[in-house]
Design a protein around this motif. Structure first.
Motif, short mmCIF file in Angstrom:
data_model
loop_
_atom_site.label_atom_id
_atom_site.label_comp_id
_atom_site.label_asym_id
_atom_site.label_seq_id
_atom_site.Cartn_x
_atom_site.Cartn_y
_atom_site.Cartn_z
N PHE A 274 69.29 15.53 -28.46
CA PHE A 274 68.86 16.73 -29.15
C PHE A 274 67.42 17.07 -28.80
N SER A 275 66.58 16.08 -28.62
CA SER A 275 65.18 16.34 -28.30
C SER A 275 65.03 16.97 -26.91
N LYS A 276 66.03 16.85 -26.06
CA LYS A 276 66.00 17.45 -24.72
C LYS A 276 66.41 18.92 -24.75
N GLU A 277 66.88 19.42 -25.89
CA GLU A 277 67.28 20.83 -26.02
C GLU A 277 66.05 21.72 -25.85
N ASP A 278 66.27 23.01 -25.68
CA ASP A 278 65.17 23.95 -25.41
C ASP A 278 64.34 24.32 -26.64
N GLY A 279 64.63 23.72 -27.78
CA GLY A 279 63.84 24.00 -28.97
C GLY A 279 64.41 25.11 -29.83
N LYS A 280 65.36 25.86 -29.32
CA LYS A 280 65.96 26.95 -30.08
C LYS A 280 67.21 26.50 -30.83
N ALA A 281 67.77 25.37 -30.46
CA ALA A 281 68.99 24.88 -31.09
C ALA A 281 68.68 24.27 -32.46
N THR A 282 69.65 24.34 -33.34
CA THR A 282 69.50 23.68 -34.63
C THR A 282 70.47 22.50 -34.68
N TYR A 283 70.01 21.45 -35.28
CA TYR A 283 70.84 20.25 -35.37
C TYR A 283 71.99 20.51 -36.35
N PRO A 284 73.23 20.21 -35.96
CA PRO A 284 74.38 20.48 -36.85
C PRO A 284 74.25 19.72 -38.17
N ILE A 285 74.40 20.42 -39.27
CA ILE A 285 74.24 19.81 -40.59
C ILE A 285 75.27 18.72 -40.82
N GLU A 286 76.46 18.85 -40.22
CA GLU A 286 77.49 17.83 -40.39
C GLU A 286 77.07 16.50 -39.79
N CYS A 287 76.10 16.54 -38.88
CA CYS A 287 75.65 15.34 -38.18
C CYS A 287 74.47 14.64 -38.88
N MET A 288 73.89 15.30 -39.87
CA MET A 288 72.74 14.72 -40.55
C MET A 288 73.19 13.61 -41.48
N ILE A 289 72.42 12.53 -41.52
CA ILE A 289 72.71 11.40 -42.38
C ILE A 289 71.64 11.38 -43.46
N PHE A 290 72.08 11.39 -44.70
CA PHE A 290 71.15 11.40 -45.83
C PHE A 290 71.12 10.08 -46.52
#
Length: 132
Positions: free
Chosen positions: A116-132
């Motif tokens: 994800f850090s290699k993305e162009d900065g415009k992408a948003t991290y999918p909320i389903e992938c976030m670990i709380f």
């Protein structure tokens, strides 16, 4: 004056209703704003109360869903996603939390932090992938 207005209304009804797809044999007192089933969808508009039998789109969609059966059997969700029926098309939503996947049917693998850090900065991290 009242009689001529009624005559004009009946004349307009007889002229315009066939153009709008409303049954010509429908008396004005039987016209309703409602919905009907047409193939695999709900059609809403002005029509005869014998054809447009559902008062709301929600009622029509509920009946349509029952006719189609349980859209979650078999589950369209991949990788352990949980299928939940909803009223909007396509009739289900896959809940992908804690699967490591995201997308409409949990078909896309969650990116690693490095990816994800290699993305162009415009992408948003999918909320389903976030670990709380």
């Amino acid at each position: 004056m009242m009689r001529s207005a009624l005559s004009l209304l009946l004349l307009l009804s007889a002229t315009l209703l066939p153009l709008t797809g409303v049954a010509a044999g429908c008396a004005p007192e039987h016209l309703v704003q409602g919905c009907r089933l047409e193939e695999d969808s709900c059609v809403c508009g002005l029509g005869c109360d014998t054809t447009f039998i559902y008062a709301t789109r929600e009622q029509c969609l509920t009946v349509l869903k029952e006719k189609k059966g349980d859209v979650c059997q078999p589950s369209p969700c991949e990788h352990g996603g949980v299928c939940s029926q909803i009223s909007r098309d396509p009739g289900y939503k896959c809940l992908c939390a804690n699967t490591g996947y995201y997308g409409h049917t949990c078909q896309r693998r969650c990116p690693t932090t490095e990816e994800f850090s290699k993305e162009d900065g415009k992408a948003t991290y999918p909320i389903e992938c976030m670990i709380f």
